[in-house]
Write a protein that holds these residues in place. Structure first.
Motif, mmCIF file in Angstrom:
data_model
loop_
_atom_site.group_PDB
_atom_site.id
_atom_site.type_symbol
_atom_site.label_atom_id
_atom_site.label_comp_id
_atom_site.label_asym_id
_atom_site.label_seq_id
_atom_site.Cartn_x
_atom_site.Cartn_y
_atom_site.Cartn_z
ATOM 1 N N ILE A 132 45.321 -6.360 -21.313
ATOM 2 C CA ILE A 132 46.009 -7.436 -22.040
ATOM 3 C C ILE A 132 47.515 -7.230 -22.003
ATOM 4 O O ILE A 132 48.288 -8.176 -21.797
ATOM 5 C CB ILE A 132 45.499 -7.508 -23.495
ATOM 6 N N VAL A 133 47.952 -5.976 -22.201
ATOM 7 C CA VAL A 133 49.394 -5.681 -22.132
ATOM 8 C C VAL A 133 49.943 -6.051 -20.761
ATOM 9 O O VAL A 133 51.007 -6.676 -20.648
ATOM 10 C CB VAL A 133 49.660 -4.194 -22.437
ATOM 11 N N PHE A 134 49.229 -5.680 -19.699
ATOM 12 C CA PHE A 134 49.684 -5.996 -18.347
ATOM 13 C C PHE A 134 49.751 -7.510 -18.122
ATOM 14 O O PHE A 134 50.689 -8.015 -17.490
ATOM 15 C CB PHE A 134 48.757 -5.359 -17.316
ATOM 16 N N VAL A 135 48.757 -8.238 -18.613
ATOM 17 C CA VAL A 135 48.736 -9.698 -18.439
ATOM 18 C C VAL A 135 49.920 -10.329 -19.159
ATOM 19 O O VAL A 135 50.634 -11.171 -18.599
ATOM 20 C CB VAL A 135 47.411 -10.286 -18.952
ATOM 21 N N VAL A 136 50.146 -9.916 -20.418
ATOM 22 C CA VAL A 136 51.274 -10.458 -21.188
ATOM 23 C C VAL A 136 52.588 -10.099 -20.517
ATOM 24 O O VAL A 136 53.497 -10.942 -20.388
ATOM 25 C CB VAL A 136 51.235 -9.926 -22.638
#
Length: 280
Positions: A132-136
């Motif tokens: 999720i961090v990478f996507v954001v």
């Protein structure tokens, strides 16, 4: 070993240019160049994170929750200093990494020991959180390159990613060494071979530089933890019996020596920052 180069990791946005960044633009990169020093200190920090977390939990008489709160406060203070700087400073950056290592270990240990969360579950949760961090991060910045940590927004995403890589690496390492039963030494060998495979895939097979870096970054956590457990645990528990105090002190001494060397020589300062300073 360098998995990233500025040219290889810039991910263009639509129209061929990097998307605008959010937050205060600093101009200079806030993280070090990825060199052999980077990987050595990173592994040493992960080892200290494993042994120091256990040592504090046993000796401080605060309990796992109390130690977690104390180390989280120290991490917040050091990260505040890191965000306050306008460029990479070895003496601020690496203490932050070491404390993230300790806190990441404590988060995983709290879930397992205090809350009874299975390692399979915590490993999955941390992997999802990191994704999720990478996507954001990518949706905001159109790049995951660590050569572009030059705004508060990117720096925030970077440190969140680092925290979850440590927590994920801790849970993964415990899952492999304890639940699967490989033991500390074989686990260290396994993760070392996995990192070597990532390096081979990048340099020989063209695996993307960004993903090569982050995969290796995650894998160094269980590698360092397995080494720390092997050195510190008693002989009857599959270790060398050096103890947490000796292991932590030894590795901290090496870390301090390398960080002092880098602070003086600036061997790990990116070319971008070096050029900017010369032009100033």
């Amino acid at each position: 070993m360098t998995y990233e180069t500025p040219e290889a990791t810039a991910i263009p946005a639509a129209g061929g240019s990097v998307a605008p960044s959010s937050g205060r633009r600093l101009g200079w990169n806030k993280v070090p160049e990825v060199t052999v020093y980077f990987w050595i200190i990173k592994v040493l920090c992960t080892t200290v994170g494993e042994t120091a977390a256990g040592l504090l939990n046993e000796q401080a008489d605060l309990g796992l929750a109390g130690v977690s709160v104390l180390m989280s406060v120290l991490l917040a203070v050091v990260l505040a200093l890191q965000f306050h700087t306008t460029a990479y400073r070895a003496g601020v950056y690496w203490p932050a990494v070491a404390l993230v290592s300790v806190v990441g270990t404590l988060i995983s240990d709290n879930l397992t020991d205090n809350m009874g969360v299975p390692l399979e579950t915590s490993t999955t949760v941390f992997a999802i959180a990191l994704a999720i961090v990478f996507v954001v991060w990518y949706r905001r910045e159109r790049t995951l390159s660590i050569h572009r940590i030059d705004t508060t927004g990117r720096e925030s995403c970077y440190w969140l990613a680092v925290l979850f890589t440590f927590a994920l690496g801790t849970a993964t390492g415990d899952l492999v060494s304890e639940r699967i039963g490989l033991g500390h030494w074989l686990s260290a060998v396994l993760f070392g071979l996995a990192i070597a495979a990532v390096g081979l895939a990048h340099f020989q097979l063209g695996l993307d530089a960004v993903w090569s870096f982050w995969i290796a970054y995650v894998l160094t956590r269980p590698l360092g933890a397995s080494l720390g457990d092997y050195l510190s645990r008693p002989n009857g528990d599959g270790g060398m019996g050096l103890g947490a105090v000796v292991t932590s002190t030894l590795f901290l001494t090496v870390i301090l020596g390398l960080v002092a060397y880098l602070a003086v020589t600036r061997r790990d300062v990116t070319e971008q920052a070096r050029s900017a300073r010369h032009a100033a």
